[in-house]
Structures are given as C-alpha cells and as structure tokens.
Motif scaffolding. Sequence first.
Motif, PDB file in Angstrom:
ATOM      1  N   ASP A 271      -3.570  -3.019   1.039  1.00  0.00           N
ATOM      2  CA  ASP A 271      -4.465  -2.003   1.602  1.00  0.00           C
ATOM      3  C   ASP A 271      -4.872  -2.425   3.008  1.00  0.00           C
ATOM      4  N   TYR A 272      -3.859  -2.564   3.884  1.00  0.00           N
ATOM      5  CA  TYR A 272      -4.019  -3.314   5.124  1.00  0.00           C
ATOM      6  C   TYR A 272      -4.945  -2.684   6.150  1.00  0.00           C
ATOM      7  N   VAL A 295      -2.125  -3.654 -11.443  1.00  0.00           N
ATOM      8  CA  VAL A 295      -2.180  -3.651  -9.984  1.00  0.00           C
ATOM      9  C   VAL A 295      -2.916  -4.897  -9.491  1.00  0.00           C
ATOM     10  N   ILE A 296      -2.311  -5.561  -8.512  1.00  0.00           N
ATOM     11  CA  ILE A 296      -2.943  -6.670  -7.799  1.00  0.00           C
ATOM     12  C   ILE A 296      -3.240  -6.168  -6.390  1.00  0.00           C
ATOM     13  N   TYR A 297      -4.487  -6.247  -6.006  1.00  0.00           N
ATOM     14  CA  TYR A 297      -4.952  -5.669  -4.741  1.00  0.00           C
ATOM     15  C   TYR A 297      -5.071  -6.760  -3.695  1.00  0.00           C
ATOM     16  N   ALA A 298      -4.439  -6.564  -2.540  1.00  0.00           N
ATOM     17  CA  ALA A 298      -4.416  -7.586  -1.488  1.00  0.00           C
ATOM     18  C   ALA A 298      -5.031  -7.036  -0.207  1.00  0.00           C
ATOM     19  N   GLY A 299      -5.780  -7.881   0.480  1.00  0.00           N
ATOM     20  CA  GLY A 299      -6.369  -7.476   1.754  1.00  0.00           C
ATOM     21  C   GLY A 299      -6.672  -8.687   2.609  1.00  0.00           C
ATOM     22  N   GLY A 312      -7.661 -14.036   3.843  1.00  0.00           N
ATOM     23  CA  GLY A 312      -7.261 -12.900   3.023  1.00  0.00           C
ATOM     24  C   GLY A 312      -7.722 -13.096   1.592  1.00  0.00           C
ATOM     25  N   TRP A 313      -7.481 -12.095   0.768  1.00  0.00           N
ATOM     26  CA  TRP A 313      -7.935 -12.192  -0.618  1.00  0.00           C
ATOM     27  C   TRP A 313      -7.035 -11.382  -1.534  1.00  0.00           C
ATOM     28  N   LEU A 314      -7.147 -11.695  -2.812  1.00  0.00           N
ATOM     29  CA  LEU A 314      -6.503 -10.946  -3.898  1.00  0.00           C
ATOM     30  C   LEU A 314      -7.554 -10.567  -4.925  1.00  0.00           C
ATOM     31  N   VAL A 315      -7.381  -9.381  -5.513  1.00  0.00           N
ATOM     32  CA  VAL A 315      -8.138  -9.004  -6.704  1.00  0.00           C
ATOM     33  C   VAL A 315      -7.125  -8.849  -7.824  1.00  0.00           C
ATOM     34  N   VAL A 316      -7.254  -9.674  -8.863  1.00  0.00           N
ATOM     35  CA  VAL A 316      -6.242  -9.721  -9.924  1.00  0.00           C
ATOM     36  C   VAL A 316      -6.844  -9.235 -11.238  1.00  0.00           C
TER      37      VAL A 316
END
Length: 453
Positions: A271-272, A295-299, A312-316
């Motif tokens: 979700d850049y 879904v793994i959310y990256a930003g 940066g981060w991940l939501v797993v």
Amino acid sequence: MQTRTSSSFVPRYRQLAEQIRRSIESGELPPGSRLPSSRVLAQEQGVSRATVENALGELVAQGWLERRSRSGTYVSAALSTRPVRPLQKGADRRHPAPLPFQPGLPALDAFPRGLWARVMGRRLRQQSRFDLALPDPAGNWGLRQAIADWLRFSRSIDCRPEQVFIAAGYPMVMTLLLRALARQGDGIWVEDPGYPFIRPVLEQNGLRLNPVPVDGEGMVIDEAIRRYPGARFALLTPAHQSPLGVALAASRRRQLLAWAVQRDAWIIEDDYDSEFRYQGRPLPPLKSLDAPRRVIYAGTFSKTLFPALRCGWLVVPEEVTNAFAEQSVLTPCSVPPLIQLAISDFIGEGHFWRHLKKMRQIYTQRRRWLEQALAEQGFPVVPQAGGIQLLMPVTGDDRTAAARARDAGLAVEALGAWRLESQGEGGLIMSFTNITSARHAEELAARLHRALL
C-alpha cells in the motif's frame, strides 16, 4: 558577546540565512520559486518569526531573495544568470541534490524539519539507561502500537501490535516476510508492468517471478490463475497500481481472496502511496476485507515522511505471528530505536495526520502545475486519482526517450523498463512532488521537450 569563531555562537538568524542560501545554491530552491511564509518557516525551524524575518531580510539585502508586494518572498529571478558554484570537497559531494522528476521521492522541502528535530530532541533527552539495552528484534512496541492505531483509524485494518513487525525499509520488510513463510522455488505473481526494484530481493530469496498483465481494472487474476495455478504468493499494489495508477476492481479483489483460500496462498499488499489520494477518501485496502486472513499488509514511511528513515512494517495474520517473531530474532530490526520512538511520537501526537493532510493539498497543486506545463509543451498525461508520480505516454522507444531525458539531468524512468513480458504503450514515469512553483514546472517541461526533440 556573539562571535564568528564557532558555529555554536553564530546568531540563529544567520544560521537560518545560510541554510536557505545553500538550498538556493544547490538548486533545491530554484530562481523564481516562492518561499513559505515567515509563520510557516518559524514553525518548521522552531524559531520566532522575528528570527525568520531577520534571516530573510539579510538575504534580500544580499540579492538572494526578493520581496513582492502582497505576494511573498521569492528566490531572486536574477540568479538564473549567476554561474553555479562548483561542489566543494567533503560533505556537499556526499549529499547531492536529487534530480528533477525522480520517482518515489516525497516533497523534501515541505517536511517539517524543525518539528521533527524537536520530537527527536525530546526523546533523546528522555532516554534512560534501559534504552541503551538491546531493542526488541521485532521493533519498538510503542511504534508497533502507533502503527496499529493509525491503520485502524485511517485504513479500517483491525490489528494488534503483536501483528506488526518493523524492518529497515521495504527490501528488508520483504526479506523478513519471505524468510518466515516462503520455500525455495515458490512462485509469486507480480504485476507486469510493476515495481522493478523489488524483483532482485524476491529472486535472491529463492522465489520464481510469475509476471501477470495489468489492465484498466488492475492485475488480471484470471490470467494469473490460468498461467500459474501453483503459485504460493501474489504481490500487488491494489489501491493504486504502480506505475499505471489503476485500482484493483472489486470483483477481482474477491477473486484474489478466494484463490488465496483455495490454494493456501499468501497475498502481499503493498500500500505504497494510498494516503495520497486527491479525490475522496483512500480506497479500502484488501487487508480490511481479509476475513480469511490470507493478506499480509506492507508499508513504509519513505513516501509519507522521508526515505532516509529506512523504516517499513508488516501487518501479518495472527496465525503466523509466532513464525515472524522467531524469524525476527534471526533478522532483527535495524532501525535505530531513537528513530522508532520519534516516529511513534510523531504519529501519536497527531503530527502525522496533519502532515499528510498538508501534503495532499501540496501534491494536488504540484501535480496540476506539472500537468499544465506538460500540456503547454504538447505532452499528454495519463489521468490518475492519486499517487506521487505521473505517467506521460510517448510514441516510439520509451527507453531511448528516458535515456535522452537522463542525459539532460532529468530522472525520468521508462515504462518499458518496468515490464517483464507485457506489451503496451510506451511512457515516461516522473514525480511532481519536488516541483516548487508553476514556473519551475514550466522550466522542467521545456527542458524535457528539448531533450526529446
């Protein structure tokens, strides 16, 4: 009594004047560009308006700036004929100014550096001896909590801090993810055209790239399933596809989620730059619809704050938090704890929200400036609802066109260089974020026109 024998005794207004002068000499503030108001400068630098006015007055007297009645303070237009000072040895050479049109770069001139310095300074002063110990390898807990709270507020993603993992930038975010979940030889769907700079990271971690074409509704999921039925990962930018700017259609979102459940596969949602949408609210992320938890959310903060943070981060999903926690011990977060704490405060105190609100307004104006300037030179622009870069179609070989532009000092990229297999219209990808005035846009558009003749 103040003297000039040490920078610590130089009056603050003269330090500020020198800072502005260097920005002019480096090209960050081009001739004719308008400076922020004294009130805004005072807030950014953490000084009084009187200090700002003294600094501006000195630069006006020296010919660097000019006042325009009821309009503000501008970099003197006469400087366009002044020879550029050669780079000095040392620090200046190590920190070159970014080239015009460089994609992926936020507006560096609009970041509130003074405010950021105060947040950082307060955290530094508040450090205790316990802050000197080894940090949490998964990232500072306060920042993980702040990200979870922000995503719940802004993106409707319901997550807990235990599901958030911090890493030093997007490549390390992806490395952590793949080391936790991927196996050697796994296939991964990637958008074609799509962000090319992450491909080496995927291949270095043993994945096989499965290019999937993109049309006006985003990644063509039917084609992906037909060509690569055994893939275990899908990496895509559904809210604002990079670089075409389209959004993944609702029907394809449902189809993608159904595929992930059926194949026990993982969707990586990048979700850049979805925070920068100029018409209505940002589109809902896939993660907010992720009832099956695939879904793994990256930003990252590279585009919302500034790239030098390398954060940066991940939501797993909850089911794999243990796998990520174990991997984070082997691949610990290397973002300095002080930086993480400062970002946490910047979010928690409301500065992040206010900054994004301001940047949406600035980017709306700067995109309009560049679109108008390109149109005056006869160049079309692909309409997009958001983002921090635009796509200009070109006929013929876009790689040759990009090379000519780069020879002219313009950091555009060829759309063809972002393709793996897909065919389509050529184009030039360029950012508008660091364009500081309509005149600046006109100068750059004319320069691009001359380069492409």
